[in-house]
Enzyme design. Structure first.
Site, PDB file in Angstrom:
ATOM      1  CG  ASP A 227     -11.511  -2.156  -1.270  1.00  0.00           C
ATOM      2  OD1 ASP A 227     -10.671  -3.052  -1.484  1.00  0.00           O
ATOM      3  OD2 ASP A 227     -11.269  -0.950  -1.437  1.00  0.00           O
TER       4      ASP A 227
ATOM      5  CG  ASP B  37      -1.989  -1.027   1.206  1.00  0.00           C
ATOM      6  OD1 ASP B  37      -2.286  -1.530   0.101  1.00  0.00           O
ATOM      7  OD2 ASP B  37      -2.555  -1.351   2.267  1.00  0.00           O
TER       8      ASP B  37
END
EC number: 4.3.2.10
Length: 255
Positions: A130, A11
Protein backbone atom coordinates in the site's frame (compact mmCIF):
# COMPACT_ATOMS: atom_id res chain seq x y z
CA UNK A 1 4.95 -11.68 -25.14
CA UNK A 2 3.44 -12.88 -21.88
CA UNK A 3 -0.34 -12.75 -21.67
CA UNK A 4 -1.52 -9.73 -19.68
CA UNK A 5 -3.94 -10.35 -16.82
CA UNK A 6 -7.11 -8.44 -15.96
CA UNK A 7 -7.82 -8.90 -12.26
CA UNK A 8 -10.86 -7.94 -10.21
CA UNK A 9 -10.32 -7.04 -6.58
CA UNK A 10 -12.97 -7.81 -3.99
CA UNK A 11 -12.44 -6.09 -0.65
CA UNK A 12 -14.14 -8.15 2.05
CA UNK A 13 -15.31 -6.81 5.40
CA UNK A 14 -17.68 -8.53 7.84
CA UNK A 15 -18.51 -11.20 5.26
CA UNK A 16 -19.52 -8.79 2.46
CA UNK A 17 -17.77 -7.19 -0.51
CA UNK A 18 -17.19 -3.46 0.05
CA UNK A 19 -15.43 -0.63 -1.80
CA UNK A 20 -14.06 2.66 -0.57
CA UNK A 21 -12.31 5.68 -2.04
CA UNK A 22 -8.67 6.24 -1.09
CA UNK A 23 -9.12 3.44 1.47
CA UNK A 24 -11.98 5.28 3.28
CA UNK A 25 -15.80 5.39 3.38
CA UNK A 26 -16.47 1.79 2.39
CA UNK A 27 -19.85 1.01 0.80
CA UNK A 28 -21.50 -2.40 0.48
CA UNK A 29 -21.10 -3.96 -2.98
CA UNK A 30 -22.78 -7.31 -2.50
CA UNK A 31 -22.41 -10.99 -1.68
CA UNK A 32 -18.95 -12.58 -1.95
CA UNK A 33 -20.04 -15.78 -3.72
CA UNK A 34 -22.45 -14.06 -6.13
CA UNK A 35 -19.80 -11.55 -7.21
CA UNK A 36 -17.11 -14.23 -7.53
CA UNK A 37 -19.42 -16.28 -9.74
CA UNK A 38 -20.32 -13.22 -11.84
CA UNK A 39 -16.67 -12.40 -12.51
CA UNK A 40 -15.75 -16.01 -13.25
CA UNK A 41 -18.53 -16.17 -15.85
CA UNK A 42 -17.74 -12.80 -17.43
CA UNK A 43 -14.15 -13.15 -18.54
CA UNK A 44 -12.00 -11.95 -15.64
CA UNK A 45 -8.62 -13.72 -15.54
CA UNK A 46 -8.11 -13.76 -11.81
CA UNK A 47 -9.72 -12.63 -8.55
CA UNK A 48 -8.05 -11.16 -5.48
CA UNK A 49 -9.96 -11.16 -2.20
CA UNK A 50 -8.70 -8.76 0.46
CA UNK A 51 -10.14 -9.18 3.94
CA UNK A 52 -9.37 -5.54 4.64
CA UNK A 53 -10.10 -5.66 8.37
CA UNK A 54 -8.43 -8.94 9.34
CA UNK A 55 -4.92 -7.62 10.07
CA UNK A 56 -6.10 -4.43 11.77
CA UNK A 57 -8.49 -6.42 13.98
CA UNK A 58 -6.03 -9.30 14.47
CA UNK A 59 -8.62 -11.68 13.01
CA UNK A 60 -8.36 -14.66 10.68
CA UNK A 61 -9.99 -14.86 7.28
CA UNK A 62 -13.16 -16.97 7.34
CA UNK A 63 -12.27 -20.31 5.78
CA UNK A 64 -15.95 -20.91 4.95
CA UNK A 65 -16.26 -18.30 2.21
CA UNK A 66 -12.85 -19.22 0.75
CA UNK A 67 -14.01 -22.81 0.38
CA UNK A 68 -17.34 -21.68 -1.14
CA UNK A 69 -15.56 -19.43 -3.65
CA UNK A 70 -13.37 -22.36 -4.73
CA UNK A 71 -16.47 -24.51 -5.34
CA UNK A 72 -18.19 -21.81 -7.40
CA UNK A 73 -15.50 -20.51 -9.78
CA UNK A 74 -13.07 -22.01 -12.28
CA UNK A 75 -10.42 -19.27 -12.37
CA UNK A 76 -7.38 -18.58 -10.23
CA UNK A 77 -7.92 -16.63 -7.02
CA UNK A 78 -5.72 -15.10 -4.37
CA UNK A 79 -6.64 -14.40 -0.74
CA UNK A 80 -5.17 -11.70 1.51
CA UNK A 81 -5.70 -10.43 5.02
CA UNK A 82 -4.41 -11.47 8.41
CA UNK A 83 -2.10 -14.24 7.13
CA UNK A 84 0.57 -14.32 9.83
CA UNK A 85 1.96 -17.85 9.64
CA UNK A 86 2.59 -20.88 7.46
CA UNK A 87 -0.41 -22.51 9.17
CA UNK A 88 -2.73 -19.67 8.10
CA UNK A 89 -1.48 -19.92 4.52
CA UNK A 90 -1.71 -23.73 4.44
CA UNK A 91 -5.36 -23.62 5.55
CA UNK A 92 -6.34 -21.09 2.89
CA UNK A 93 -4.54 -23.01 0.15
CA UNK A 94 -6.14 -26.26 1.38
CA UNK A 95 -9.54 -24.56 1.15
CA UNK A 96 -8.97 -23.82 -2.53
CA UNK A 97 -7.05 -20.54 -2.83
CA UNK A 98 -4.38 -20.62 -5.57
CA UNK A 99 -2.24 -17.89 -4.02
CA UNK A 100 -1.94 -16.04 -0.76
CA UNK A 101 -1.02 -12.38 -0.43
CA UNK A 102 0.55 -10.71 2.59
CA UNK A 103 0.83 -7.02 3.33
CA UNK A 104 0.89 -5.71 6.92
CA UNK A 105 2.08 -9.07 8.36
CA UNK A 106 5.12 -8.94 6.03
CA UNK A 107 5.99 -5.46 7.31
CA UNK A 108 5.84 -6.74 10.89
CA UNK A 109 7.74 -9.96 10.15
CA UNK A 110 9.64 -9.82 6.82
CA UNK A 111 10.95 -13.37 7.29
CA UNK A 112 7.35 -14.56 6.79
CA UNK A 113 7.81 -13.96 3.03
CA UNK A 114 10.79 -16.34 2.94
CA UNK A 115 9.10 -18.98 5.08
CA UNK A 116 5.98 -18.97 2.90
CA UNK A 117 8.03 -19.12 -0.31
CA UNK A 118 9.99 -22.11 1.01
CA UNK A 119 6.86 -23.90 2.22
CA UNK A 120 4.56 -23.34 -0.76
CA UNK A 121 6.73 -22.08 -3.64
CA UNK A 122 7.29 -18.51 -4.79
CA UNK A 123 4.45 -18.82 -7.34
CA UNK A 124 1.97 -18.88 -4.42
CA UNK A 125 3.37 -15.88 -2.54
CA UNK A 126 2.16 -12.39 -3.44
CA UNK A 127 3.18 -9.29 -1.50
CA UNK A 128 0.74 -6.39 -1.49
CA UNK A 129 2.23 -2.93 -0.99
CA UNK A 130 0.00 0.00 0.00
CA UNK A 131 1.94 2.96 -1.35
CA UNK A 132 1.08 6.57 -0.47
CA UNK A 133 2.61 9.54 -2.29
CA UNK A 134 3.05 12.49 0.08
CA UNK A 135 2.91 16.19 -0.87
CA UNK A 136 6.65 16.11 -1.66
CA UNK A 137 6.32 13.14 -3.99
CA UNK A 138 7.89 10.68 -1.54
CA UNK A 139 6.49 7.15 -1.79
CA UNK A 140 5.70 5.65 1.61
CA UNK A 141 4.48 2.18 2.56
CA UNK A 142 1.39 2.22 4.78
CA UNK A 143 -0.02 -0.64 6.84
CA UNK A 144 -3.32 -1.62 8.48
CA UNK A 145 -5.03 0.37 5.73
CA UNK A 146 -8.30 -1.59 5.94
CA UNK A 147 -9.41 0.64 8.82
CA UNK A 148 -8.74 4.38 8.68
CA UNK A 149 -8.34 4.45 12.47
CA UNK A 150 -5.38 2.05 12.31
CA UNK A 151 -3.83 3.05 8.95
CA UNK A 152 -0.30 4.39 9.43
CA UNK A 153 3.07 4.89 7.76
CA UNK A 154 5.20 1.78 8.28
CA UNK A 155 8.44 3.77 8.27
CA UNK A 156 9.48 2.17 4.97
CA UNK A 157 9.86 3.75 1.54
CA UNK A 158 8.03 2.03 -1.32
CA UNK A 159 11.03 1.54 -3.59
CA UNK A 160 13.23 0.12 -0.82
CA UNK A 161 10.45 -2.25 0.26
CA UNK A 162 9.89 -3.41 -3.34
CA UNK A 163 13.57 -4.39 -3.54
CA UNK A 164 13.51 -6.06 -0.13
CA UNK A 165 10.44 -8.25 -0.67
CA UNK A 166 11.92 -9.61 -3.90
CA UNK A 167 15.13 -10.54 -2.08
CA UNK A 168 13.04 -12.30 0.57
CA UNK A 169 11.18 -14.47 -1.97
CA UNK A 170 8.04 -12.66 -3.16
CA UNK A 171 6.80 -14.27 -6.37
CA UNK A 172 4.61 -11.33 -7.37
CA UNK A 173 3.94 -7.77 -6.20
CA UNK A 174 0.64 -5.91 -6.17
CA UNK A 175 1.25 -2.16 -5.98
CA UNK A 176 -1.78 -0.49 -4.39
CA UNK A 177 -1.46 3.22 -5.19
CA UNK A 178 -3.47 4.72 -2.34
CA UNK A 179 -3.86 8.25 -3.71
CA UNK A 180 -5.53 6.86 -6.85
CA UNK A 181 -7.74 4.29 -5.12
CA UNK A 182 -11.37 4.50 -6.29
CA UNK A 183 -10.84 7.91 -7.91
CA UNK A 184 -11.01 6.54 -11.50
CA UNK A 185 -8.61 9.10 -13.01
CA UNK A 186 -5.96 6.59 -14.07
CA UNK A 187 -3.08 4.67 -12.54
CA UNK A 188 -0.12 6.72 -11.24
CA UNK A 189 2.10 5.95 -14.24
CA UNK A 190 5.13 7.75 -12.83
CA UNK A 191 5.05 5.67 -9.65
CA UNK A 192 4.25 2.50 -11.57
CA UNK A 193 7.21 2.98 -13.91
CA UNK A 194 9.59 3.66 -11.01
CA UNK A 195 8.55 0.40 -9.36
CA UNK A 196 8.54 -1.58 -12.62
CA UNK A 197 12.16 -0.59 -13.29
CA UNK A 198 13.32 -2.36 -10.12
CA UNK A 199 10.88 -5.28 -10.31
CA UNK A 200 12.20 -8.69 -11.35
CA UNK A 201 8.94 -10.50 -10.54
CA UNK A 202 5.45 -10.01 -12.02
CA UNK A 203 4.00 -6.60 -11.10
CA UNK A 204 0.29 -5.87 -10.78
CA UNK A 205 -1.01 -2.28 -10.84
CA UNK A 206 -3.84 -1.37 -8.49
CA UNK A 207 -5.67 1.90 -7.90
CA UNK A 208 -7.10 4.39 -10.37
CA UNK A 209 -8.65 2.58 -13.33
CA UNK A 210 -11.60 4.55 -14.68
CA UNK A 211 -11.68 3.79 -18.40
CA UNK A 212 -10.23 1.33 -20.87
CA UNK A 213 -7.38 3.64 -21.86
CA UNK A 214 -6.07 3.57 -18.29
CA UNK A 215 -5.47 -0.19 -18.55
CA UNK A 216 -3.67 0.29 -21.87
CA UNK A 217 -1.42 3.04 -20.44
CA UNK A 218 -0.41 0.79 -17.56
CA UNK A 219 0.24 -2.25 -19.74
CA UNK A 220 2.40 -0.20 -22.12
CA UNK A 221 4.88 0.22 -19.25
CA UNK A 222 5.44 -3.55 -19.30
CA UNK A 223 3.55 -4.62 -16.18
CA UNK A 224 1.98 -8.07 -16.01
CA UNK A 225 -1.48 -7.39 -14.67
CA UNK A 226 -3.92 -4.58 -13.96
CA UNK A 227 -6.30 -4.82 -11.04
CA UNK A 228 -9.49 -2.84 -10.59
CA UNK A 229 -12.57 -2.86 -8.38
CA UNK A 230 -14.92 0.14 -8.67
CA UNK A 231 -15.22 0.13 -12.47
CA UNK A 232 -16.04 -3.57 -12.50
CA UNK A 233 -18.37 -3.64 -9.46
CA UNK A 234 -20.31 -0.65 -10.82
CA UNK A 235 -20.27 -2.16 -14.34
CA UNK A 236 -18.73 1.00 -15.78
CA UNK A 237 -16.42 -1.16 -17.88
CA UNK A 238 -17.50 -4.42 -19.50
CA UNK A 239 -14.70 -6.95 -18.99
CA UNK A 240 -15.12 -8.69 -22.34
CA UNK A 241 -15.19 -5.36 -24.20
CA UNK A 242 -12.07 -4.26 -22.31
CA UNK A 243 -10.24 -7.41 -23.39
CA UNK A 244 -11.22 -6.97 -27.03
CA UNK A 245 -10.10 -3.31 -26.88
CA UNK A 246 -6.69 -4.27 -25.43
CA UNK A 247 -6.22 -7.11 -27.93
CA UNK A 248 -6.99 -4.69 -30.77
CA UNK A 249 -4.25 -2.44 -29.38
CA UNK A 250 -1.75 -5.26 -29.88
CA UNK A 251 -1.60 -6.72 -26.37
CA UNK A 252 -1.56 -10.44 -25.65
CA UNK A 253 -4.88 -10.99 -23.85
CA UNK A 254 -7.03 -14.05 -23.13
CA UNK A 255 -10.41 -13.52 -24.79
Amino acid sequence: MLTKRIIACLDVKDGRVVKGTQFKNHKDMGDIIELARYYSQNGIDELVFYDIAASARKERISREWVSEVAKNINISFCVAGGIKSEEDAAELLANGADKISINSPALNDPSLITRLAKSFGVQCVVVGIDSFKDENGNLKVFQYTGDEKTSKHSGKSTLEWVKKVQDLGAGEIVLNMMNQDGVKNGYDLEQLEAVYKICKVPLIASGGAGKMEHFLEAFKLGIDGALAASVFHQKLIDIKELKIYLKNQGLSIRI
